[in-house]
Design an enzyme around this catalytic site. Sequence first.
Site, short mmCIF file in Angstrom:
data_model
loop_
_atom_site.label_atom_id
_atom_site.label_comp_id
_atom_site.label_asym_id
_atom_site.label_seq_id
_atom_site.Cartn_x
_atom_site.Cartn_y
_atom_site.Cartn_z
N SER A 16 4.93 -11.89 5.54
CA SER A 16 3.64 -11.04 6.31
C SER A 16 2.70 -12.12 6.20
O SER A 16 2.64 -13.11 5.84
CB SER A 16 3.40 -9.93 5.41
OG SER A 16 2.86 -10.38 4.18
N THR B 255 1.29 -3.86 2.93
CA THR B 255 1.47 -5.37 2.91
C THR B 255 0.93 -5.97 1.60
O THR B 255 -0.11 -5.54 1.20
CB THR B 255 0.27 -5.65 4.24
OG1 THR B 255 0.65 -5.11 5.48
CG2 THR B 255 0.63 -7.42 4.14
N TYR C 49 -10.56 2.35 5.79
CA TYR C 49 -9.68 1.80 4.90
C TYR C 49 -10.31 1.00 3.81
O TYR C 49 -11.04 0.12 4.19
CB TYR C 49 -8.56 1.52 5.50
CG TYR C 49 -7.23 1.15 4.64
CD1 TYR C 49 -6.26 2.02 4.55
CD2 TYR C 49 -7.05 -0.08 4.10
CE1 TYR C 49 -4.91 2.39 3.99
CE2 TYR C 49 -5.89 0.19 3.21
CZ TYR C 49 -4.87 0.98 3.30
OH TYR C 49 -3.95 1.16 2.41
N SER C 50 -10.09 1.16 2.56
CA SER C 50 -10.71 0.30 1.63
C SER C 50 -10.12 0.61 0.34
O SER C 50 -9.78 1.68 -0.24
CB SER C 50 -12.22 0.71 1.39
OG SER C 50 -12.66 -0.01 0.04
N ASN C 51 -9.54 -0.64 -0.07
CA ASN C 51 -8.79 -0.93 -1.44
C ASN C 51 -9.39 -0.15 -2.63
O ASN C 51 -9.09 0.03 -3.46
CB ASN C 51 -7.96 -1.98 -1.49
CG ASN C 51 -6.99 -2.07 -0.22
OD1 ASN C 51 -5.75 -1.63 -0.43
ND2 ASN C 51 -7.26 -2.87 0.39
N SER D 229 0.70 -1.15 -0.07
CA SER D 229 -0.04 0.16 0.13
C SER D 229 0.79 1.26 -0.07
O SER D 229 0.31 2.40 -0.26
CB SER D 229 -1.03 -0.09 1.05
OG SER D 229 -1.96 -0.86 1.11
#
Length: 344
Positions: free
Chosen positions: A321, A296, A145-147, A46
């Site tokens: 991770s 990540t 939070y949103s991709n 990110s």
Amino acid sequence: MADPNPNPGAFLLARDGAHARSGAAGVADRSTGTPMTPDLKFRAGSLTKTFTATVVLQLVAERRLRLDDTVNSLLPDQVRADNALSGEPITVRRLLNHTSGLYDYLDGLLPHFRSLDQYWPRDQLIDIGLGEPRYFPTPGTRFRYSNTNYLLLDLIVERVTDRDLRTNLERRVFTPLGLRDTSYPLAKRTIDGPHARGYTDVSFLLPDVPDATRFDITGFSPSEAGASGALVTTAADVARFYRALLQGHLLPPGLLRSMLTDTVPTTGSAPPAVGYGLGVYVYATDCGPAYGHGGTAPGYLTYALNSRDGRQQLVAHTNWSSLTDTGIDEDFWTAFQRGYCGRI
């Protein structure tokens, strides 16, 4: 005798003005025992969002976009009566600072999973994000939070410039800054040149795989992340990018100020983040606020911290991770903060 089952590695790269120092431990490749070093390429996750946000804000500076333009007006063909864009209008600003309320497509990815090497079309990921109700109905009321937000920004950049995001990143950021080790792959699953291999725990997906808690997932398709996290880079390039950004070489002063100070509280997020601006986190450290992002990707975890003037920097990375827990490890953060504040 070499360890037949070595642990993945980690490194820190710290910079204070022209003075830099670094350190590493563990291995970059468990199969060969190649030591981890700070000059290797890795998947940045990110951290990609700050790069994407920079391109968007450059388009705002060129008056080709406005922060208060609505997604409905920019992407009218994405709006259907039955999807999440059909409610209260969402603006470019709300996509950038994660206050849109849109469902994160990553939360709904598992039912669509077929194999580790599958290609994920952007439209499929957007459809997953828009196919579920919003986390909250009124944009701008809180942080979540949103991709999905950044895939929509990717689509907006493409519509406004008639060029894909990769081309925009190359022309606007990579080439001007000389980021020769930075790329934005989508279909390519391999990493060119010397790189750290990434490891993760896939025991919940593939329980019969030997050593599933440290599974080599380097070849996982970056299309799963796109504009929200597909970048491949090095620590030196990450530091160079954030230094150039914070010192005003990529954005005019007013928009840079908005990027850093138009923040919302990151309520519900794991510490140490205390705010989120336009593609940038604000972190609380023992030596004052720092700006940057965490990232990540499957098999990789990276954090970048920077002072407001870009002189004090730290990039920390580990090539392990978790696919299920994206929070920062307390020991990792402690070492990271010590490096940033000049105590190592």
